[in-house]
Design an enzyme around this catalytic site. Structure first.
Site, PDB file in Angstrom:
ATOM      1  CG  LEU A 246      -5.971   5.150   0.531  1.00 34.18           C
ATOM      2  CD1 LEU A 246      -7.426   5.362   0.135  1.00 34.18           C
ATOM      3  CD2 LEU A 246      -5.054   5.441  -0.649  1.00 34.18           C
ATOM      4  CE1 TYR A 247      -3.028  -1.110   6.219  1.00 34.52           C
ATOM      5  CE2 TYR A 247      -3.536   0.008   8.290  1.00 34.52           C
ATOM      6  CZ  TYR A 247      -3.221  -1.140   7.601  1.00 34.52           C
ATOM      7  OH  TYR A 247      -3.087  -2.332   8.268  1.00 34.52           O
TER       8      TYR A 247
END
Length: 436
Positions: A246-247
């Site tokens: 997700l980062y």
């Protein structure tokens, strides 16, 4: 003698003269514009979806950005404005006036001091969140204050505060380094990544595009955008549509959103894809940092291996080299072409890799630390988990070399030696302790 003169590693030990203006760049050469626009649309939709479905935080479930609730009403007054103006005022003829977000972070501290030492005006902004021990950020803040850099405590999501800062200071540039960092933590607190890396970035762009004049913006993207890409070395023109975390997805979204603001509002934007930055005053969640801590305490460290039993490798890049790249990007950034939210012509948009272009196995990193610490590590070898980490990173820095004058100079052993010297002084009270 300056309190920084005896540093084991400081911005300023290398030459930080400004890079000559680059001129007209072929800055769209490696970008796939349609894909960037698609990513911007997808992640703006993700952000809106998040806002609609997320319940308001209860007192028992605050995220890391508690400081974003601080209203800009806390700021203001003649004394506060005097501090802001003094910090942002260049000390050299033709110096830049730079707002550095995430100024008390690892990279932000080094960049801010390097800019200040060469005569630029620097104003810091940081929310001092609790992702890691805020005491380390406060210690960095002390370094900044001694260097003449005032850090405003506030959040990039606070539009009122940002507009206040832009009213008080006519920034020529913004160095945007504020972000929710860390690959694995995204599995525990995904909302903080959307809030900071997407919503916060959009808020900064909104305020910047409405400024008159608009600043040129350089921001931190990440090597993580290459995700599951197997082609090495990673080049700016390679595909970045397979994020592994997700980062990484939020950083990729940032690139797409930045392109949108460049296209619509004429903001000059330069994205820097950092590759595994390390060095003194680093982040405690990084492997080299917590390996050092655990080896000294006699604790077992976990070393990951790839599915084929090979070593995981990283393109470790020393902080001083990253600072050179950041300053090069600021110095070659052309002016934004908009004013008050209206575009008047095409503006610069660039993306660069900033790495060391020499991947090193993590096992070798451990061996070097054992040598420097004079202690044998207790190692536990484990398969690389599927939590967002990738097996290797390797930067192609040809473009940054040609257009920014970027030339990394510090090898891993030399850089780790400087880090260990700082760590022993800061955390163990070594007699060799310095102000860094």
């Amino acid at each position: 003698m300056s309190h920084l003169d005896d540093l084991p590693s400081t911005p300023g030990k290398y030459k930080t003269d400004k890079v000559p203006p680059y001129g007209i760049l072929h800055h769209h050469r490696y970008l796939r514009l349609s894909k960037l626009t698609l990513w911007a649309s997808l992640f703006l939709a993700l952000f809106l979806f998040y806002l609609v479905l997320s319940p308001p935080p209860s007192p028992s479930r605050r995220n890391l950005n508690d400081s974003s609730s601080i209203s800009a009403a806390k700021y203001g007054g003649s004394h506060w404005e005097k501090q802001v103006r003094k910090s942002a005022r260049p000390r050299s003829h033709g110096g830049l006036t730079v707002l550095v977000t995430g100024a008390s972070g690892f990279v932000g501290t080094h960049v801010s001091i390097a800019l200040r030492r060469r005569g630029d005006g620097v104003l810091g902004l940081d929310n001092f969140n609790r992702y890691y021990d805020p005491k380390l950020k406060r210690a960095r803040q002390g370094l900044l204050e001694r260097s003449g850099v005032f850090v405003v405590e506030g959040d990039i999501n606070d539009a009122v505060l940002l507009r206040k800062l832009f009213d008080v200071v006519l920034f020529t540039h913004v160095m945007h380094l504020a972000a929710q960092a860390g690959v694995r933590y995204a599995m525990q607190n995904p909302g903080s990544y959307v809030n900071s890396n997407i919503a916060g970035f959009v808020n900064l762009l909104e305020v910047s595009k409405s400024a008159n004049p608009q600043p040129a913006i350089v921001w931190a993207s990440s090597s993580s955008v290459y995700g599951l890409n197997s082609k090495v070395p990673f080049s700016e023109k390679d595909r970045t549509d397979q994020p592994a975390s997700l980062y990484a997805a939020t950083k990729k979204a940032g690139e797409g959103i930045a392109h949108t603001y460049n296209h619509i509002y004429g903001l000059s934007l330069t994205g820097l894809r950092f590759f595994t930055v390390y060095g003194p005053w680093g982040r405690p969640d990084m492997a080299y940092f917590f390996f050092t801590k655990d080896i000294l305490k006699g604790k077992t460290i976990t070393v990951f291996e790839s599915p084929d039993k090979g070593s995981v490798a990283r393109d470790f890049t020393y902080i001083d080299d990253i600072v050179k790249g950041c300053l090069g990007a600021l110095d070659t950034a052309e002016k934004s072409t908009g004013s008050g939210g209206k575009k008047k012509g095409p503006a610069m948009f660039r993306i660069y890799n900033l790495g060391n272009t020499s991947p090193v196995p993590v096992t070798k990193l451990v061996t070097i630390l054992e040598k420097l610490l004079k202690m044998k590590a207790k190692k536990k070898i484990m398969p690389l988990p599927r939590n967002g980490d990738v097996e290797f990173t390797h930067a192609n820095i040809t473009l940054a070399q040609a257009e920014l004058g970027y030339k990394p100079a510090v090898d891993l052993e030399t850089g780790l030696k400087k880090f260990v010297k700082w760590y022993m002084g800061f955390y163990t009270g070594s007699k060799k302790k310095s102000s860094w």
